[in-house]
Design a protein around this motif. Structure first.
Motif, PDB file in Angstrom:
ATOM      1  N   GLU A  27      34.912  55.455  22.313  1.00  0.00           N
ATOM      2  CA  GLU A  27      35.480  54.112  22.231  1.00  0.00           C
ATOM      3  C   GLU A  27      36.372  54.041  21.000  1.00  0.00           C
ATOM      4  O   GLU A  27      36.003  54.492  19.919  1.00  0.00           O
ATOM      5  CB  GLU A  27      34.376  53.075  22.109  1.00  0.00           C
ATOM      6  CG  GLU A  27      34.902  51.665  21.953  1.00  0.00           C
ATOM      7  CD  GLU A  27      33.819  50.633  21.743  1.00  0.00           C
ATOM      8  OE1 GLU A  27      34.140  49.454  21.823  1.00  0.00           O
ATOM      9  OE2 GLU A  27      32.659  51.017  21.481  1.00  0.00           O
ATOM     10  N   LYS A  28      37.552  53.460  21.190  1.00  0.00           N
ATOM     11  CA  LYS A  28      38.481  53.265  20.070  1.00  0.00           C
ATOM     12  C   LYS A  28      39.267  51.986  20.332  1.00  0.00           C
ATOM     13  O   LYS A  28      40.012  51.898  21.313  1.00  0.00           O
ATOM     14  CB  LYS A  28      39.432  54.456  19.946  1.00  0.00           C
ATOM     15  CG  LYS A  28      40.407  54.347  18.799  1.00  0.00           C
ATOM     16  CD  LYS A  28      41.287  55.583  18.728  1.00  0.00           C
ATOM     17  CE  LYS A  28      42.240  55.475  17.552  1.00  0.00           C
ATOM     18  NZ  LYS A  28      43.132  56.644  17.496  1.00  0.00           N
ATOM     19  N   ASP A  29      39.065  50.996  19.483  1.00  0.00           N
ATOM     20  CA  ASP A  29      39.808  49.731  19.581  1.00  0.00           C
ATOM     21  C   ASP A  29      39.744  49.123  20.978  1.00  0.00           C
ATOM     22  O   ASP A  29      40.768  48.781  21.577  1.00  0.00           O
ATOM     23  CB  ASP A  29      41.273  49.943  19.178  1.00  0.00           C
ATOM     24  CG  ASP A  29      41.425  50.476  17.774  1.00  0.00           C
ATOM     25  OD1 ASP A  29      40.599  50.114  16.912  1.00  0.00           O
ATOM     26  OD2 ASP A  29      42.354  51.267  17.531  1.00  0.00           O
ATOM     27  N   ASP A  30      38.542  48.979  21.525  1.00  0.00           N
ATOM     28  CA  ASP A  30      38.316  48.394  22.856  1.00  0.00           C
ATOM     29  C   ASP A  30      38.923  49.200  23.996  1.00  0.00           C
ATOM     30  O   ASP A  30      39.104  48.699  25.098  1.00  0.00           O
ATOM     31  CB  ASP A  30      38.811  46.948  22.926  1.00  0.00           C
ATOM     32  CG  ASP A  30      37.993  46.026  22.044  1.00  0.00           C
ATOM     33  OD1 ASP A  30      36.775  46.282  21.888  1.00  0.00           O
ATOM     34  OD2 ASP A  30      38.568  45.059  21.504  1.00  0.00           O
ATOM     35  N   GLU A  31      39.252  50.446  23.733  1.00  0.00           N
ATOM     36  CA  GLU A  31      39.675  51.371  24.780  1.00  0.00           C
ATOM     37  C   GLU A  31      38.597  52.441  24.903  1.00  0.00           C
ATOM     38  O   GLU A  31      37.988  52.829  23.916  1.00  0.00           O
ATOM     39  CB  GLU A  31      41.007  52.036  24.437  1.00  0.00           C
ATOM     40  CG  GLU A  31      42.164  51.081  24.403  1.00  0.00           C
ATOM     41  CD  GLU A  31      43.473  51.798  24.115  1.00  0.00           C
ATOM     42  OE1 GLU A  31      43.739  52.835  24.748  1.00  0.00           O
ATOM     43  OE2 GLU A  31      44.203  51.322  23.245  1.00  0.00           O
ATOM     44  N   TYR A  32      38.397  52.904  26.115  1.00  0.00           N
ATOM     45  CA  TYR A  32      37.349  53.888  26.366  1.00  0.00           C
ATOM     46  C   TYR A  32      37.971  55.163  26.944  1.00  0.00           C
ATOM     47  O   TYR A  32      38.973  55.112  27.665  1.00  0.00           O
ATOM     48  CB  TYR A  32      36.313  53.330  27.340  1.00  0.00           C
ATOM     49  CG  TYR A  32      35.607  52.125  26.775  1.00  0.00           C
ATOM     50  CD1 TYR A  32      34.465  52.280  26.002  1.00  0.00           C
ATOM     51  CD2 TYR A  32      36.090  50.841  26.993  1.00  0.00           C
ATOM     52  CE1 TYR A  32      33.818  51.183  25.466  1.00  0.00           C
ATOM     53  CE2 TYR A  32      35.448  49.743  26.462  1.00  0.00           C
ATOM     54  CZ  TYR A  32      34.315  49.919  25.693  1.00  0.00           C
ATOM     55  OH  TYR A  32      33.685  48.830  25.154  1.00  0.00           O
ATOM     56  N   ASN A  83      41.445  61.967  17.789  1.00  0.00           N
ATOM     57  CA  ASN A  83      42.169  60.759  18.171  1.00  0.00           C
ATOM     58  C   ASN A  83      41.421  59.894  19.185  1.00  0.00           C
ATOM     59  O   ASN A  83      41.957  58.867  19.608  1.00  0.00           O
ATOM     60  CB  ASN A  83      43.536  61.132  18.757  1.00  0.00           C
ATOM     61  CG  ASN A  83      44.405  61.845  17.740  1.00  0.00           C
ATOM     62  OD1 ASN A  83      44.463  61.434  16.594  1.00  0.00           O
ATOM     63  ND2 ASN A  83      45.052  62.912  18.167  1.00  0.00           N
ATOM     64  N   LEU A  84      40.227  60.285  19.567  1.00  0.00           N
ATOM     65  CA  LEU A  84      39.515  59.589  20.633  1.00  0.00           C
ATOM     66  C   LEU A  84      38.591  58.475  20.141  1.00  0.00           C
ATOM     67  O   LEU A  84      38.072  57.711  20.942  1.00  0.00           O
ATOM     68  CB  LEU A  84      38.709  60.594  21.466  1.00  0.00           C
ATOM     69  CG  LEU A  84      39.551  61.635  22.210  1.00  0.00           C
ATOM     70  CD1 LEU A  84      38.642  62.658  22.863  1.00  0.00           C
ATOM     71  CD2 LEU A  84      40.457  60.977  23.216  1.00  0.00           C
ATOM     72  N   GLY A  85      38.337  58.386  18.848  1.00  0.00           N
ATOM     73  CA  GLY A  85      37.462  57.340  18.337  1.00  0.00           C
ATOM     74  C   GLY A  85      36.027  57.773  18.208  1.00  0.00           C
ATOM     75  O   GLY A  85      35.721  58.955  18.052  1.00  0.00           O
TER      76      GLY A  85
END
Length: 89
Positions: A27-32, A83-85
């Motif tokens: 998860e990164k900034d509300d993106e999965y 870069n994936l969180g």
């Protein structure tokens, strides 16, 4: 938010079932992101079919979701990992 994570994890389970390889979720900034790490060669049409099934499974739990599904080899995974969180699975 919890419903979104249920959808992401359901999609990850489906990807594990379909490629029989390591699968990670982030998860990164509300993106999965669901990332399948596979050394087995897959054609573009095979990848597309697998990704469609993963997305179908994830969307059984939620109507709207920023989700990216990737199937990469180990070397590519190492290059994109940072870069994936945050890993969630």
């Amino acid at each position: 938010m919890e419903t979104q994570i249920k959808g992401v994890l359901a999609g990850a389970r489906k990807l594990r079932e379909l490629i029989s390889s390591d699968v990670k979720t982030f998860e990164k900034d509300d993106e999965y992101f669901i990332v399948g790490i596979s050394e087995s060669p897959l054609s573009c049409s095979e990848r597309s079919e697998i990704i469609d099934k993963v997305l179908d499974e994830a969307y059984k739990y939620v109507d709207s979701l920023y989700l990216t599904v990737l199937i990469v080899n180990n070397e590519s995974y190492k290059q994109i990992r940072e870069n994936l969180g945050k890993e969630i699975d």
